[in-house]
Design a protein around this motif. Structure first.
Motif, PDB file in Angstrom:
ATOM      1  N   ASN A 137       0.830   4.091  -2.903  1.00  0.00           N
ATOM      2  CA  ASN A 137       0.653   5.521  -2.587  1.00  0.00           C
ATOM      3  C   ASN A 137       1.801   6.348  -3.134  1.00  0.00           C
ATOM      4  N   GLN A 183       1.534   6.654  -6.965  1.00  0.00           N
ATOM      5  CA  GLN A 183       0.473   7.577  -7.359  1.00  0.00           C
ATOM      6  C   GLN A 183       0.866   9.025  -7.085  1.00  0.00           C
ATOM      7  N   LEU A 184       1.554   9.247  -5.976  1.00  0.00           N
ATOM      8  CA  LEU A 184       2.023  10.600  -5.669  1.00  0.00           C
ATOM      9  C   LEU A 184       3.048  11.056  -6.693  1.00  0.00           C
ATOM     10  N   GLN A 233       0.839  -1.208   0.000  1.00  0.00           N
ATOM     11  CA  GLN A 233       0.000   0.000   0.000  1.00  0.00           C
ATOM     12  C   GLN A 233       0.869   1.253   0.000  1.00  0.00           C
TER      13      GLN A 233
END
Length: 100
Positions: free
Chosen positions: A54, A57-58, A50
């Motif tokens: 994250n 995606q950032l 996860q």
């Protein structure tokens, strides 16, 4: 003549300006590079997977490149799950990274 100015008058009418109709702008389809992400989103390594999702995606958001699309796939924290996730991502057709 002086009493004519006291008579009730209709309010003035203002005509709206005649603006030209905007031309229809066709939407341009952006060619996308699809990138498969094999991550442990379930199982013992779920927190790590996860966090990596994250972070990716950032990074994509910071890059602000609409031509890249992530295809995250869960490996289940196992080698067999990773193989199945790779087959799934390939079947969906992630495009190879463009040659520069």
């Amino acid at each position: 003549m002086p009493l004519v100015g006291c008579a009730t008058q209709a309010p003035p009418r203002y005509a709206a300006p005649a603006w030209p109709a905007p031309a229809a702008v066709p939407l341009v389809e952006i060619p996308r590079t699809r990138v498969g992400l094999l991550l442990p989103l379930t199982g013992a390594n779920r927190p790590l997977g996860q966090a990596m999702l994250n972070a990716s995606q950032l990074a994509l958001f910071d890059q602000a490149d609409p031509a890249i699309e992530f295809l995250p796939r869960d490996t289940g924290s196992t080698p067999g799950g990773a193989a199945e996730a790779a087959r799934s991502a390939i079947a969906e057709g992630p495009a190879p990274w463009p040659a520069r």
